[in-house]
Write an enzyme that holds these catalytic residues in place. Structure first.
Site, mmCIF file in Angstrom:
data_model
loop_
_atom_site.group_PDB
_atom_site.id
_atom_site.type_symbol
_atom_site.label_atom_id
_atom_site.label_comp_id
_atom_site.label_asym_id
_atom_site.label_seq_id
_atom_site.Cartn_x
_atom_site.Cartn_y
_atom_site.Cartn_z
ATOM 1 N N LYS A 116 0.807 -1.223 0.000
ATOM 2 C CA LYS A 116 0.000 0.000 0.000
ATOM 3 C C LYS A 116 0.835 1.266 0.000
ATOM 4 O O LYS A 116 0.369 2.321 -0.444
ATOM 5 C CB LYS A 116 -0.924 -0.016 1.196
ATOM 6 C CG LYS A 116 -1.925 -1.143 1.124
ATOM 7 C CD LYS A 116 -2.986 -0.863 2.107
ATOM 8 C CE LYS A 116 -3.949 -1.989 2.187
ATOM 9 N NZ LYS A 116 -4.920 -1.718 3.242
ATOM 10 N N GLY A 164 -8.251 -7.077 4.639
ATOM 11 C CA GLY A 164 -9.243 -7.598 5.583
ATOM 12 C C GLY A 164 -9.233 -6.863 6.917
ATOM 13 O O GLY A 164 -9.646 -7.400 7.939
ATOM 14 N N GLU A 200 -1.661 7.085 8.585
ATOM 15 C CA GLU A 200 -2.608 8.020 7.959
ATOM 16 C C GLU A 200 -3.340 8.785 9.040
ATOM 17 O O GLU A 200 -3.558 8.249 10.130
ATOM 18 C CB GLU A 200 -3.664 7.239 7.139
ATOM 19 C CG GLU A 200 -3.195 6.843 5.769
ATOM 20 C CD GLU A 200 -4.239 6.032 5.001
ATOM 21 O OE1 GLU A 200 -5.342 5.763 5.513
ATOM 22 O OE2 GLU A 200 -3.924 5.661 3.860
ATOM 23 N N LYS A 201 -3.762 9.960 8.719
ATOM 24 C CA LYS A 201 -4.667 10.691 9.607
ATOM 25 C C LYS A 201 -5.933 9.846 9.706
ATOM 26 O O LYS A 201 -6.384 9.280 8.715
ATOM 27 C CB LYS A 201 -4.950 12.055 8.961
ATOM 28 C CG LYS A 201 -5.952 12.879 9.679
ATOM 29 C CD LYS A 201 -5.263 14.051 10.368
ATOM 30 C CE LYS A 201 -6.229 14.785 11.274
ATOM 31 N NZ LYS A 201 -6.027 14.551 12.690
ATOM 32 N N LEU A 203 -9.573 9.618 9.749
ATOM 33 C CA LEU A 203 -10.695 10.496 9.415
ATOM 34 C C LEU A 203 -11.866 10.209 10.349
ATOM 35 O O LEU A 203 -12.132 9.055 10.700
ATOM 36 C CB LEU A 203 -11.107 10.312 7.956
ATOM 37 C CG LEU A 203 -10.036 10.617 6.897
ATOM 38 C CD1 LEU A 203 -10.619 10.508 5.498
ATOM 39 C CD2 LEU A 203 -9.430 12.004 7.090
ATOM 40 N N LYS A 237 -16.702 -5.215 5.229
ATOM 41 C CA LYS A 237 -17.988 -4.784 4.688
ATOM 42 C C LYS A 237 -19.118 -5.751 5.062
ATOM 43 O O LYS A 237 -18.915 -6.963 5.051
ATOM 44 C CB LYS A 237 -17.887 -4.683 3.162
ATOM 45 C CG LYS A 237 -16.869 -3.644 2.736
ATOM 46 C CD LYS A 237 -16.365 -3.853 1.327
ATOM 47 C CE LYS A 237 -15.178 -2.941 1.045
ATOM 48 N NZ LYS A 237 -14.462 -3.300 -0.184
ATOM 49 N N ASN A 289 -7.753 -2.714 -5.091
ATOM 50 C CA ASN A 289 -7.808 -4.172 -5.106
ATOM 51 C C ASN A 289 -7.719 -4.650 -6.545
ATOM 52 O O ASN A 289 -8.544 -4.290 -7.390
ATOM 53 C CB ASN A 289 -9.101 -4.676 -4.443
ATOM 54 C CG ASN A 289 -9.049 -4.485 -2.938
ATOM 55 O OD1 ASN A 289 -8.026 -4.758 -2.310
ATOM 56 N ND2 ASN A 289 -10.108 -3.979 -2.363
ATOM 57 N N ARG A 291 -8.370 -7.223 -8.290
ATOM 58 C CA ARG A 291 -9.127 -8.462 -8.491
ATOM 59 C C ARG A 291 -10.610 -8.119 -8.530
ATOM 60 O O ARG A 291 -10.983 -6.962 -8.346
ATOM 61 C CB ARG A 291 -8.866 -9.419 -7.319
ATOM 62 C CG ARG A 291 -9.153 -8.748 -5.980
ATOM 63 C CD ARG A 291 -9.197 -9.694 -4.828
ATOM 64 N NE ARG A 291 -9.215 -9.001 -3.548
ATOM 65 C CZ ARG A 291 -10.266 -8.438 -2.978
ATOM 66 N NH1 ARG A 291 -11.442 -8.461 -3.579
ATOM 67 N NH2 ARG A 291 -10.184 -7.833 -1.802
HETATM 68 P P1 ADP Z 1 -7.882 -3.345 4.210
HETATM 69 O O1 ADP Z 1 -7.053 -3.553 2.981
HETATM 70 O O2 ADP Z 1 -7.363 -4.049 5.409
HETATM 71 O O3 ADP Z 1 -9.337 -3.578 3.951
HETATM 72 P P2 ADP Z 1 -8.245 -0.436 3.859
HETATM 73 O O4 ADP Z 1 -7.135 0.523 3.715
HETATM 74 O O5 ADP Z 1 -9.010 -0.798 2.624
HETATM 75 O O6 ADP Z 1 -7.706 -1.780 4.568
HETATM 76 O O7 ADP Z 1 -9.268 0.098 4.925
HETATM 77 C C1 ADP Z 1 -10.372 -0.663 5.377
HETATM 78 C C2 ADP Z 1 -11.339 0.220 6.149
HETATM 79 O O8 ADP Z 1 -10.679 0.810 7.285
HETATM 80 C C3 ADP Z 1 -11.871 1.412 5.365
HETATM 81 O O9 ADP Z 1 -12.991 1.053 4.578
HETATM 82 C C4 ADP Z 1 -12.250 2.340 6.496
HETATM 83 O O10 ADP Z 1 -13.442 1.922 7.116
HETATM 84 C C5 ADP Z 1 -11.134 2.133 7.505
HETATM 85 N N1 ADP Z 1 -10.023 3.091 7.270
HETATM 86 C C6 ADP Z 1 -8.926 2.905 6.506
HETATM 87 N N2 ADP Z 1 -8.132 4.005 6.496
HETATM 88 C C7 ADP Z 1 -8.742 4.930 7.283
HETATM 89 C C8 ADP Z 1 -8.429 6.285 7.696
HETATM 90 N N3 ADP Z 1 -7.319 6.893 7.305
HETATM 91 N N4 ADP Z 1 -9.310 6.918 8.509
HETATM 92 C C9 ADP Z 1 -10.436 6.297 8.937
HETATM 93 N N5 ADP Z 1 -10.780 5.034 8.603
HETATM 94 C C10 ADP Z 1 -9.952 4.350 7.790
#
Ligand code: ADP
Length: 447
Positions: A116, A164, A200-201, A203, A237, A289, A291
């Site tokens: 990432k 995940g 990351e910040k 949110l 999800k 992703n 895929r």
């Molecule tokens: P993974 O690959 O483990 O699924 P993601 O980066 O896609 O990780 O993030 C999964 C979920 O985590 C996002 O849909 C969101 O709900 C939460 N998330 C990820 N990054 C942030 C962020 N910087 N601030 C708030 N929530 C986050």
């Protein structure tokens, strides 16, 4: 066109791919563990090969066994499905080296997006906005403190190899940072064998909005609009909908075009999804992703395009059969992921399905490998069915979903159907008024 495709997966997604192949006149080869000998994906395939014992490591992740199965059955191509080998660049390379077509993006794209940190750098270079945070990996607690100081708390420590929702920890303040940093690294090491993390910040109240993309080998890329996957538990999800109740047509067009442009610039091919957080009218890329996604179904429902069919077509080298202006959005679709687990405690509930009746009727689609008497094994993911509903309007879709959930009978094991019934009756959900934290907050109050 391919004559025979080996599907290196199980469950509903193996069936989904089988269905697309069947309609294209392609023969299918199922692979399975000994625990899945009676599975529906095995029953429906033209041929099947047992590739090992129940443990995924020794079967669905067993590269030599999968390649041998493809060789002895004379398959032309391998479709990895979702999970298992689908984001393993080395596997993709080996598939290609062994002379099979790989139904997926190039190994290089899998590799870039699988890390990432590299993924974010790549898309930033092409102008996509990302969540503010570290520029690269954060290798020490001291570095983490320095970022916390500039970004301001809360911050999120995330695994570079993440997936995940694993290896992700929030530090609400400076005091929590050291522990969160160490926990995230430990979890990442255990889950991915790679403990690199970035920051990351965090949110406060974003929505999760993702864009479905499809590219061919000739530099064409189209997008299929967005999916709103904000209803999550533990970053996983639970319910998805398309289109998002939060976006207007202008925002939709803007983010779709931006994502498609980026994918085109990197030469992406195959299906892929760019995931964003959306807050106060702004989008922030979080990952791609490389895929098919579980929730590709809702995009199919509102566009009428069979994404797996298109994915297979472009893997043969054929140019896209559609252009951006051919993609029209029609109505609304919602998907509920149905798991074999207790609807309140989430304890997994493998076992025998005593009675099975899937809902039907106009606008109702069930993607599942269940049948009467099927024994849900304890070795794999607990998702056993996807209920996907389409309506001309969001309201019609909601009424139809309520009706379909009422009709759904899965007896003998616990399932998350009652949980979905509760969620979709909540006024906030009915009003489309929710963000990524909503579901967990609601669970604290209502479960
Ligand atoms: P993974 O690959 O483990 O699924 P993601 O980066 O896609 O990780 O993030 C999964 C979920 O985590 C996002 O849909 C969101 O709900 C939460 N998330 C990820 N990054 C942030 C962020 N910087 N601030 C708030 N929530 C986050």
């Amino acid at each position: 066109m391919f004559e025979k495709v080996l599907i290196a997966n199980r469950g509903e997604i193996a069936l989904r791919i089988h269905r697309a192949c069947r309609e294209m006149g392609i023969k299918t080869v199922a692979v399975h563990s000994t625990a899945d000998a009676d599975a529906m994906h095995v029953r429906l395939a033209d041929e099947s090969v047992c590739i090992g014992p129940p443990s995924s490591k020794e079967s669905y992740l067993n590269i030599p066994a999968i390649l041998s199965a493809a060789t002895i059955t004379g398959a032309d191509a391998i479709h990895p499905g979702i999970g298992f080998m689908s984001e393993n660049a080395q596997f993709a390379e080996m598939v290609i080296e062994h002379g099979f077509a790989w139904i997926g993006p190039t190994p290089e794209h899998i590799r870039i997006m699988g890390d990432k940190v590299t993924a974010k750098k790549t898309v930033i270079a092409h102008g996509l906005p990302c969540v503010p945070g570290s520029d690269g990996p954060v290798n020490s607690v001291e570095e983490a403190f320095a970022i916390g100081e500039t970004a301001g708390y809360p911050i999120l420590i995330k695994a570079a190899a993440g997936g995940g929702g694993k290896g992700m920890k929030v530090a609400w303040s400076k005091d929590e940072l050291k522990e969160a940093y160490q926990l995230a690294r430990g979890e990442a090491r255990a889950a991915f064998g790679n403990d690199q993390v970035y920051i990351e910040k965090y949110l406060a109240n974003p929505r999760h909005i993702e864009i479905q993309l499809l590219g061919d080998h000739h530099g064409n890329v189209v997008h299929f609009g967005e999916r709103d996957c904000s209803l999550q538990r533990r970053h996983q999800k639970v319910v998805e909908e398309a289109p998002s109740p939060a976006l207007n047509a202008e925002e939709r067009e803007k983010i779709g075009a931006l994502a498609a442009r980026t994918a085109k610039l990197i030469g992406y091919r195959g299906v892929g999804t760019m995931e964003f957080l959306y807050e106060d009218g702004q989008f922030f890329f979080i990952e791609m992703n490389t895929r098919l996604q579980i929730e590709h179904t809702i995009t199919e429902m509102i566009t009428g395009v069979d994404l797996v069919r298109e994915q297979i077509r472009v893997a043969t080298g054929a140019p896209l059969g559609i252009t951006q202006k051919d993609i029209k959005f029609n109505g609304h679709s919602i998907e509920c992921r149905i798991n074999a687990e207790h609807p309140e405690t989430f304890v997994p509930s493998p076992g025998q399905v005593k009675q099975y009746h899937a809902p039907g009727g106009l606008g109702v689609r069930v993607d599942s490998a269940l049948y009467d008497g099927y024994r849900v094994p304890s070795h794999y993911d607990s998702m056993i069915a996807k209920l996907i509903v389409h309506g001309n309007s969001r309201n019609e879709c909601l009424m139809r979903l309520r009706r379909a959930l009422e009709e759904f009978v899965i007896e003998g094991i616990d399932t998350s159907i009652p949980l979905h019934q509760k969620i979709i009756s909540e006024p906030d959900f009915i009003n489309g008024d929710y963000d990524i934290r909503w579901l967990e907050e609601w669970m604290k109050k209502k479960l």
